[in-house]
Enzyme design. Structure first.
Site, PDB file in Angstrom:
ATOM      1  N   GLY A  89      -1.489  -8.508  12.648  1.00 39.48           N
ATOM      2  CA  GLY A  89      -2.382  -7.664  12.782  1.00 39.48           C
ATOM      3  C   GLY A  89      -3.480  -6.938  12.254  1.00 39.48           C
ATOM      4  CG  HIS A  95      -2.394  -0.990   1.477  1.00 42.90           C
ATOM      5  ND1 HIS A  95      -3.283  -1.332   2.023  1.00 42.90           N
ATOM      6  CD2 HIS A  95      -2.435  -1.634   0.032  1.00 42.90           C
ATOM      7  CE1 HIS A  95      -3.959  -2.536   1.605  1.00 42.90           C
ATOM      8  NE2 HIS A  95      -2.773  -2.902  -0.055  1.00 42.90           N
ATOM      9  CB  CYS A 102       6.128  16.718 -13.648  1.00 38.43           C
ATOM     10  SG  CYS A 102       6.860  16.809 -11.763  1.00 38.43           S
TER      11      CYS A 102
HETATM   12  C1  BJW Z   1      -3.468  -6.029  16.323  1.00 37.08           C
HETATM   13  C2  BJW Z   1      -3.008  -5.586  17.938  1.00 37.08           C
HETATM   14  C3  BJW Z   1      -2.110  -5.455  18.409  1.00 37.08           C
HETATM   15  C4  BJW Z   1      -5.121  -4.356  17.048  1.00 37.08           C
HETATM   16  N1  BJW Z   1      -1.352  -7.129  17.758  1.00 37.08           N
HETATM   17  N2  BJW Z   1      -3.220  -7.205  15.864  1.00 37.08           N
HETATM   18  C5  BJW Z   1     -13.179  -7.456  -3.143  1.00 37.08           C
HETATM   19  C6  BJW Z   1     -14.811  -6.706  -3.081  1.00 37.08           C
HETATM   20  C7  BJW Z   1     -14.980  -5.989  -2.200  1.00 37.08           C
HETATM   21  C8  BJW Z   1     -13.803  -4.959  -2.399  1.00 37.08           C
HETATM   22  C9  BJW Z   1     -13.073  -4.873  -3.125  1.00 37.08           C
HETATM   23  C10 BJW Z   1     -12.539  -6.095  -3.817  1.00 37.08           C
HETATM   24  N3  BJW Z   1     -11.657  -6.185  -4.441  1.00 37.08           N
HETATM   25  C11 BJW Z   1     -10.949  -4.636  -4.481  1.00 37.08           C
HETATM   26  C12 BJW Z   1     -12.217  -3.989  -3.835  1.00 37.08           C
HETATM   27  C13 BJW Z   1     -12.264  -2.888  -3.219  1.00 37.08           C
HETATM   28  C14 BJW Z   1     -11.143  -2.258  -2.403  1.00 37.08           C
HETATM   29  C15 BJW Z   1     -11.534  -2.713  -1.061  1.00 37.08           C
HETATM   30  O1  BJW Z   1     -10.899  -3.720  -0.851  1.00 37.08           O
HETATM   31  N4  BJW Z   1     -12.584  -2.557   0.234  1.00 37.08           N
HETATM   32  C16 BJW Z   1     -13.118  -3.481   0.883  1.00 37.08           C
HETATM   33  C17 BJW Z   1     -12.801  -2.122   2.058  1.00 37.08           C
HETATM   34  C18 BJW Z   1     -14.676  -3.879   0.686  1.00 37.08           C
HETATM   35  N5  BJW Z   1      -9.885  -2.175  -2.607  1.00 37.08           N
HETATM   36  C19 BJW Z   1      -9.252  -1.425  -3.337  1.00 37.08           C
HETATM   37  O2  BJW Z   1      -9.661  -0.147  -3.626  1.00 37.08           O
HETATM   38  C20 BJW Z   1      -7.301  -1.906  -3.407  1.00 37.08           C
HETATM   39  N6  BJW Z   1      -7.528  -1.392  -4.892  1.00 37.08           N
HETATM   40  C21 BJW Z   1      -7.778  -2.648  -5.981  1.00 37.08           C
HETATM   41  O3  BJW Z   1      -8.956  -3.331  -6.179  1.00 37.08           O
HETATM   42  O4  BJW Z   1      -7.436  -1.631  -7.421  1.00 37.08           O
HETATM   43  C22 BJW Z   1      -8.362  -2.486  -8.061  1.00 37.08           C
HETATM   44  C23 BJW Z   1      -9.033  -1.419  -9.075  1.00 37.08           C
HETATM   45  C24 BJW Z   1      -8.285  -0.547  -9.327  1.00 37.08           C
HETATM   46  C25 BJW Z   1      -9.613   0.288  -9.973  1.00 37.08           C
HETATM   47  C26 BJW Z   1     -11.265   0.204 -10.274  1.00 37.08           C
HETATM   48  C27 BJW Z   1     -11.631  -0.477  -9.118  1.00 37.08           C
HETATM   49  C28 BJW Z   1     -10.457  -1.599  -8.339  1.00 37.08           C
HETATM   50  C29 BJW Z   1      -6.878  -0.265  -2.674  1.00 37.08           C
HETATM   51  C30 BJW Z   1      -7.141  -0.413  -1.130  1.00 37.08           C
HETATM   52  C31 BJW Z   1      -6.227   0.426  -0.998  1.00 37.08           C
HETATM   53  C32 BJW Z   1      -5.939   0.544   0.485  1.00 37.08           C
HETATM   54  N7  BJW Z   1      -5.336   1.603   0.763  1.00 37.08           N
HETATM   55  C33 BJW Z   1      -5.334   1.742   2.752  1.00 37.08           C
HETATM   56  C34 BJW Z   1      -4.591   3.037   3.077  1.00 37.08           C
HETATM   57  C35 BJW Z   1      -3.745   3.358   2.557  1.00 37.08           C
HETATM   58  C36 BJW Z   1      -2.796   5.174   3.016  1.00 37.08           C
HETATM   59  C37 BJW Z   1      -2.659   5.712   4.686  1.00 37.08           C
HETATM   60  O5  BJW Z   1      -2.766   4.192   5.414  1.00 37.08           O
HETATM   61  O6  BJW Z   1      -4.159   6.125   4.647  1.00 37.08           O
HETATM   62  O7  BJW Z   1      -4.269   0.607   3.544  1.00 37.08           O
HETATM   63  S1  BJW Z   1      -6.561   1.784   3.043  1.00 37.08           S
HETATM   64  C38 BJW Z   1      -6.111   0.230   4.924  1.00 37.08           C
HETATM   65  O8  BJW Z   1      -6.973  -0.570   5.103  1.00 37.08           O
HETATM   66  C39 BJW Z   1      -5.040   0.507   4.570  1.00 37.08           C
HETATM   67  C40 BJW Z   1      -4.816  -0.684   5.150  1.00 37.08           C
HETATM   68  O9  BJW Z   1      -3.100  -1.099   4.560  1.00 37.08           O
HETATM   69  C41 BJW Z   1      -5.848  -1.868   4.680  1.00 37.08           C
HETATM   70  C42 BJW Z   1      -5.883  -2.058   5.717  1.00 37.08           C
HETATM   71  O10 BJW Z   1      -5.888  -2.230   6.730  1.00 37.08           O
HETATM   72  P1  BJW Z   1      -5.125  -3.072   7.522  1.00 37.08           P
HETATM   73  O11 BJW Z   1      -3.729  -2.825   8.098  1.00 37.08           O
HETATM   74  O12 BJW Z   1      -6.097  -4.427   8.645  1.00 37.08           O
HETATM   75  O13 BJW Z   1      -6.630  -2.285   9.736  1.00 37.08           O
HETATM   76  P2  BJW Z   1      -7.463  -2.476  10.274  1.00 37.08           P
HETATM   77  O14 BJW Z   1      -6.743  -1.093  10.748  1.00 37.08           O
HETATM   78  O15 BJW Z   1      -8.847  -2.860   9.673  1.00 37.08           O
HETATM   79  O16 BJW Z   1      -7.034  -3.409  11.263  1.00 37.08           O
HETATM   80  C43 BJW Z   1      -6.083  -3.685  12.775  1.00 37.08           C
HETATM   81  C44 BJW Z   1      -6.475  -4.729  13.074  1.00 37.08           C
HETATM   82  O17 BJW Z   1      -4.866  -4.847  14.182  1.00 37.08           O
HETATM   83  C45 BJW Z   1      -7.404  -5.374  13.597  1.00 37.08           C
HETATM   84  O18 BJW Z   1      -7.673  -6.530  13.093  1.00 37.08           O
HETATM   85  C46 BJW Z   1      -7.397  -5.523  14.839  1.00 37.08           C
HETATM   86  O19 BJW Z   1      -7.805  -6.464  15.719  1.00 37.08           O
HETATM   87  C47 BJW Z   1      -5.891  -5.439  15.415  1.00 37.08           C
HETATM   88  N8  BJW Z   1      -5.088  -5.022  16.289  1.00 37.08           N
HETATM   89  N9  BJW Z   1      -4.318  -4.068  17.567  1.00 37.08           N
HETATM   90  C48 BJW Z   1      -2.229  -7.326  16.658  1.00 37.08           C
HETATM   91  N10 BJW Z   1      -1.489  -5.099  19.064  1.00 37.08           N
HETATM   92 ZN    ZN Z   2       5.877  18.082 -11.028  1.00 40.76          ZN
END
Ligand code: BJW
Ligand code: ZN
Length: 236
Positions: free
Chosen positions: A183, A115, A126
């Site tokens: 996580g 990501h 650019c």
């Molecule tokens: C602990 C803890 C401790 C707490 N120890 N653990 C299929 C079905 C439906 C939708 C889609 C699909 N395929 C694609 C999509 C669309 C979309 C998507 O997935 N949507 C879903 C939400 C439904 N995906 C996309 O759009 C992706 N691109 C794509 O598909 O391109 C093709 C395309 C192109 C053009 C048109 C259409 C399709 C891109 C996804 C990009 C995600 N970006 C983000 C933001 C990044 C920048 C930023 O940070 O600002 O990435 S969103 C956010 O979520 C971030 C994270 O990397 C990502 C995942 O989150 P994560 O890391 O799992 O965090 P949390 O908060 O969700 O969970 C934390 C966990 O930690 C919890 O479980 C806690 O319990 C645990 N925890 N303490 C261990 N001490």
């Molecule tokens: Zn530029």
């Protein structure tokens, strides 16, 4: 736990797949858990190209505040356990959804950032790219020398993952003997699909998370607890 530790210690091809939860013990909020709101916005409302086009300053204020939190954070025992595993195991691959840079700061050398990276900025006009570690940013939104808007080098919803990084992550997952999912809520695709890819390739799947996820019932081992406690025990 002892048997699982031995199984991991004896594996050659190990993949660790991390999410925001591994950085919680470093003081960085997750996206979907407590503290996942910024002002009154949900991450899903801000992490999009549309939001940026509508209001680049607002989106940059969010990133700027997160950059400040991340810059002050230190890697924790979970990050360090994975860095140590890389040094020990030649066939280890670290795939992270995190943009915070803490894996590198813990000593991990090869980190597949599916990501992107909050410390890398890219010009919308650019395409010029450069690292930028300033916190806070002197002006928001920051601009390129060409006058174009700079954006954080992260992957927003609806955007494609960096192609080469993603294909390396997929091939590591498909060939893994052991796949650790750590996580992550495993709801964002295609990243979460790496768990399915690893399973299809016959990997032993181990989840580390204090909460249940959509994969908890289907993984081989679901270890409930914080990564900073479980990983040193599991990998140490
Ligand atoms: C602990 C803890 C401790 C707490 N120890 N653990 C299929 C079905 C439906 C939708 C889609 C699909 N395929 C694609 C999509 C669309 C979309 C998507 O997935 N949507 C879903 C939400 C439904 N995906 C996309 O759009 C992706 N691109 C794509 O598909 O391109 C093709 C395309 C192109 C053009 C048109 C259409 C399709 C891109 C996804 C990009 C995600 N970006 C983000 C933001 C990044 C920048 C930023 O940070 O600002 O990435 S969103 C956010 O979520 C971030 C994270 O990397 C990502 C995942 O989150 P994560 O890391 O799992 O965090 P949390 O908060 O969700 O969970 C934390 C966990 O930690 C919890 O479980 C806690 O319990 C645990 N925890 N303490 C261990 N001490
Ligand atoms: Zn530029």
């Amino acid at each position: 736990m002892k048997e699982l530790r031995q199984r991991i210690a004896g594996a050659r091809r190990i993949v660790a797949f991390t999410g925001a939860g591994i950085s919680v013990e470093s003081g960085i909020p997750t996206f979907r858990g407590p503290g996942g709101l910024w002002r009154t916005y949900r991450a899903e409302e801000l992490a999009t190209a549309n939001a940026f086009h509508r209001n680049p300053r607002l989106v940059w204020e969010w990133y700027d505040s997160r950059r400040q939190i991340m810059a002050q954070a230190e890697p924790n025992a979970g990050h360090r356990a994975l860095a140590a595993l890389e040094r020990r195991c030649g066939g280890f691959t670290l795939v992270t959804q995190n943009i915070d840079g803490l894996h590198n700061r813990a000593g991990s050398r090869r980190v597949l950032k599916v990501h992107g990276d909050i410390w890398r900025l890219r010009c919308m006009d650019c395409e010029h790219e450069a690292d930028d570690f300033r916190t806070p940013m002197p002006d928001l939104p920051p601009r390129c020398q060409c006058g174009g808007l700079l954006r954080p080098g992260v992957v927003w919803f609806g955007e494609y993952l960096p192609r080469d990084v993603w294909s390396e992550a997929e091939s590591a997952a498909s060939g893994a003997e052991v796949f650790l999912t750590i996580g992550t809520s495993a709801v964002v695709y295609p990243a979460a699909g790496l768990i399915d890819t690893a399973r299809r390739g016959g990997a032993l799947i181990v989840e580390v998370n204090p909460q249940e996820t959509p994969y908890s019932q289907s993984v081989d081992h679901s270890l409930r607890g914080p990564a900073g406690e479980i990983l040193p025990e599991l990998l140490g």
